[in-house]
Design a protein around this motif. Structure first.
Motif, PDB file in Angstrom:
ATOM      1  N   GLY A 179      -0.825  -5.320  21.208  1.00 53.40           N
ATOM      2  CA  GLY A 179       0.343  -5.694  20.421  1.00 53.40           C
ATOM      3  C   GLY A 179       0.041  -6.455  19.160  1.00 53.40           C
ATOM      4  N   TYR A 180      -1.233  -6.660  18.862  1.00 56.17           N
ATOM      5  CA  TYR A 180      -1.639  -7.429  17.674  1.00 56.17           C
ATOM      6  C   TYR A 180      -1.311  -6.640  16.413  1.00 56.17           C
ATOM      7  CZ  TYR A 180      -4.739 -10.202  14.638  1.00 56.17           C
ATOM      8  OH  TYR A 180      -5.260 -11.004  13.651  1.00 56.17           O
ATOM      9  N   GLN A 181      -0.650  -7.286  15.462  1.00 57.72           N
ATOM     10  CA  GLN A 181      -0.306  -6.671  14.184  1.00 57.72           C
ATOM     11  C   GLN A 181      -1.246  -7.209  13.095  1.00 57.72           C
ATOM     12  OE1 GLN A 181       2.445  -4.420  13.395  1.00 57.72           O
ATOM     13  NE2 GLN A 181       2.481  -4.139  15.607  1.00 57.72           N
ATOM     14  N   ILE A 182      -1.933  -6.316  12.428  1.00 55.30           N
ATOM     15  CA  ILE A 182      -2.875  -6.691  11.388  1.00 55.30           C
ATOM     16  C   ILE A 182      -2.150  -6.728  10.050  1.00 55.30           C
ATOM     17  CG2 ILE A 182      -5.016  -6.056  10.201  1.00 55.30           C
ATOM     18  CD1 ILE A 182      -5.806  -4.588  12.807  1.00 55.30           C
ATOM     19  N   GLU A 183      -2.227  -7.853   9.387  1.00 53.83           N
ATOM     20  CA  GLU A 183      -1.574  -8.029   8.088  1.00 53.83           C
ATOM     21  C   GLU A 183      -2.624  -7.904   6.981  1.00 53.83           C
ATOM     22  OE1 GLU A 183       1.633  -8.387   7.655  1.00 53.83           O
ATOM     23  OE2 GLU A 183       2.276  -8.707   9.740  1.00 53.83           O
ATOM     24  N   VAL A 184      -2.579  -6.802   6.279  1.00 54.11           N
ATOM     25  CA  VAL A 184      -3.481  -6.559   5.158  1.00 54.11           C
ATOM     26  C   VAL A 184      -2.660  -6.623   3.875  1.00 54.11           C
ATOM     27  CG1 VAL A 184      -5.078  -4.925   4.083  1.00 54.11           C
ATOM     28  CG2 VAL A 184      -4.967  -5.099   6.573  1.00 54.11           C
ATOM     29  N   PRO A 185      -3.099  -7.370   2.871  1.00 57.01           N
ATOM     30  CA  PRO A 185      -2.316  -7.483   1.634  1.00 57.01           C
ATOM     31  C   PRO A 185      -1.970  -6.117   1.039  1.00 57.01           C
ATOM     32  CG  PRO A 185      -4.128  -9.054   1.614  1.00 57.01           C
ATOM     33  CD  PRO A 185      -4.338  -8.183   2.812  1.00 57.01           C
ATOM     34  N   GLY A 186      -0.691  -5.938   0.708  1.00 61.93           N
ATOM     35  CA  GLY A 186      -0.249  -4.702   0.079  1.00 61.93           C
ATOM     36  C   GLY A 186       0.088  -3.578   1.034  1.00 61.93           C
ATOM     37  N   LEU A 187      -0.050  -3.830   2.335  1.00 61.91           N
ATOM     38  CA  LEU A 187       0.185  -2.796   3.337  1.00 61.91           C
ATOM     39  C   LEU A 187       1.297  -3.207   4.295  1.00 61.91           C
ATOM     40  CD1 LEU A 187      -2.672  -1.992   2.290  1.00 61.91           C
ATOM     41  CD2 LEU A 187      -3.239  -1.356   4.646  1.00 61.91           C
ATOM     42  N   PRO A 188       1.972  -2.234   4.904  1.00 64.11           N
ATOM     43  CA  PRO A 188       2.862  -2.582   6.011  1.00 64.11           C
ATOM     44  C   PRO A 188       2.023  -3.060   7.185  1.00 64.11           C
ATOM     45  CG  PRO A 188       2.623  -0.195   5.839  1.00 64.11           C
ATOM     46  CD  PRO A 188       1.948  -0.787   4.632  1.00 64.11           C
ATOM     47  N   PRO A 189       2.621  -3.805   8.137  1.00 61.38           N
ATOM     48  CA  PRO A 189       1.854  -4.248   9.302  1.00 61.38           C
ATOM     49  C   PRO A 189       1.210  -3.074  10.032  1.00 61.38           C
ATOM     50  CG  PRO A 189       3.985  -5.327   9.216  1.00 61.38           C
ATOM     51  CD  PRO A 189       4.028  -4.271   8.166  1.00 61.38           C
ATOM     52  N   VAL A 190      -0.046  -3.250  10.420  1.00 54.30           N
ATOM     53  CA  VAL A 190      -0.802  -2.191  11.086  1.00 54.30           C
ATOM     54  C   VAL A 190      -1.059  -2.597  12.531  1.00 54.30           C
ATOM     55  CG1 VAL A 190      -2.963  -0.904  11.127  1.00 54.30           C
ATOM     56  CG2 VAL A 190      -1.916  -1.487   8.928  1.00 54.30           C
TER      57      VAL A 190
END
Length: 475
Positions: free
Chosen positions: A166-177
């Motif tokens: 369930g971990y959501q990766i927050e990358v600048p400029g992207l929707p949550p992955v």
């Protein structure tokens, strides 16, 4: 007088090779004085690409091919270990790469080495020879942003992504992955291939430039994030050249027009669903049956490229893998093609109105360039990442959901998504969006527009006589 040469070094795999050849064609079209040399490595288990196919992909006289001698690998690899194979093959090929570059330099000045993501180990050679080195990233800006940000993800996660449900990766400029959307090779930090990816991410920041097969309108927010250095905190971001869409005419040239195109000629405009899953996409018999049921019950017109399931002891004909009577019941509105179809031509045909795709980047660009909306059904590599971007950011596709239990896409799920894409307001919005992107792709390639300008800037950089700094310099 010695001429200037550019050396291209794709990783093993047809999709990587042919888009790299097209890059060579593009460079020569803008600057015919270059000589392009393409170095090809082939895994022992891989069928080499024929000379006929290679020559058919070349549009100019100044491209030559150099085949590295076969390399013995110390172990066998499963299909899921394709990244491991690519990295190992590149590492073992370095001595022969070194010899090839020296041979080329006897008759020309090697201005740059342009390498694939998986050929990071080539930096060891180019550094010794003081050759400027560029990456040709054959996926999109979204995937590139993730790879550039990977060292930061590694630091923040503290444990393997596979263990962070369930971990959501927050990358600048992207929707949550979602962490499960990351490539398999990036999920387990205890594996060797994970650290190869980490090494590659760091090497990106030390190269002379990144060539990206995308265009500004399609991935503007992601591209801006990379250019603003948001994805490489505390590190250098090299120049980025968005020169796409770089689209090939296919990895095979049939002797005559494919019969599926003749069938498409007789179908109404935008009425046919095209299903194709890349050069290596295969399904189990169970999954093929689910697809067949969805196509039959949805009553759509379809063109379906089918590969036989692996390691099957059944009758080798395609019909034996499909529901009894399916072909005869649907032959008035559907065609099944064995193994291969001319995808660029099919997507460009007026009769095609939707594309069920594995989310390979080449296929995505081909669909966008043709203005065809997609159903996103990823299979491997970075394709689950691409699905997130296609659906959530670009909004040119709808999501096809797999079962959490076995990864199977049910007939009811596929039928629902087909109906939604072809006959709903949401589907119409996706079509409008992809048509905007189609127009943007065409515009980007015009003289004076973004991708052409980026290509000219790249050529100016490649033409420079003096090296700015060694790519592998640790400073």
């Amino acid at each position: 007088m010695e001429n200037d040469s550019i050396v291209l070094y794709p990783s093993q795999g047809r999709g990587h090779l042919f888009v790299t050849i097209e890059l060579g064609n593009r460079l020569l079209a803008q600057y015919p004085s270059f000589s392009i040399h393409i170095i090809i490595s082939t895994a022992p288990s891989q069928v080499p690409v024929s000379a006929t196919e290679l020559s058919a992909a070349v549009t100019g006289p100044s491209i030559s091919f150099h085949h590295l001698p076969p390399t013995s690998l110390s172990k066998t690899y499963t299909p899921q270990q394709a990244p491991d194979l690519s990295y190992d093959l590149a590492e073992l090929s370095n001595p022969k790469l070194h010899e090839s570059l020296l041979k080329i330099s006897e008759t020309s000045v090697v201005k740059a080495l342009i390498i694939d993501f998986f050929n990071t180990s080539a930096f060891q050679v180019s550094s010794q020879l003081e050759i400027p080195t560029y990456f040709f990233f054959t996926s999109g800006a979204g995937a590139l942003a993730v790879f550039l940000y990977f060292p930061t993800i590694h630091e923040h996660a503290r444990k393997s992504l596979k263990d962070l449900d369930g971990y959501q990766i927050e990358v600048p400029g992207l929707p949550p992955v979602p962490s499960i959307a990351m490539p398999v090779a990036m999920l387990d930090r205890t594996t060797e291939v994970y650290h190869c990816f980490m090494k590659t991410a760091l090497q990106f920041t030390k190269c002379d430039g990144i060539i990206l097969n995308s265009f500004e309108l399609l991935e503007k927010r992601m591209i801006d994030s990379i250019l603003n250095r948001d994805c490489t905190p505390g590190m250098k971001t090299p120049p980025l050249y968005c020169i796409g869409p770089v689209i090939t005419n296919g990895d095979s040239v049939p002797p005559r027009r494919h019969e599926c195109l003749t069938w498409l000629d007789s179908q109404p405009s935008r009425s046919v669903v095209f299903l194709c899953f890349g050069s290596t996409g295969v399904f189990s018999s169970k999954q093929l049956n689910e697809i067949a049921v969805a196509l039959e019950t949805s009553n759509v017109r379809f063109l379906w490229v089918v590969r036989k399931p692996p390691q099957s002891d059944q009758d080798p004909t395609l019909k034996s893998f499909l529901p009894h009577g399916f072909v005869s019941r649907t032959n008035d509105r559907g065609v099944i093609v064995d193994n291969w179809a001319p995808q660029v031509e099919v997507l460009s045909h007026d009769s095609v109105g939707a594309f069920v795709t594995h989310c390979g980047w080449n296929s995505i660009l081909e669909a966008v360039r043709a203005g065809v909306p997609m159903l996103a059904w990823p299979l491997y590599a970075e394709q689950k990442l691409n699905r997130v971007f296609l659906v959530e950011e670009m909004k040119v596709a709808l999501w096809v959901a797999e079962s959490d239990k076995d990864g199977l896409v049910s007939a009811s799920e596929l039928e629902k998504r087909l109906t939604e894409l072809l006959d709903s307001e949401k589907g119409r919005e996706v079509r409008k969006r992809v048509e905007i992107m189609r127009d943007g792709a065409i515009a980007a390639m015009r003289e004076g527009e973004s991708s052409t300008v980026a290509l000219k800037k790249l050529i100016l950089s490649l033409k420079q006589e003096h090296r700015r700094e060694l790519c592998c310099d640790s400073k």
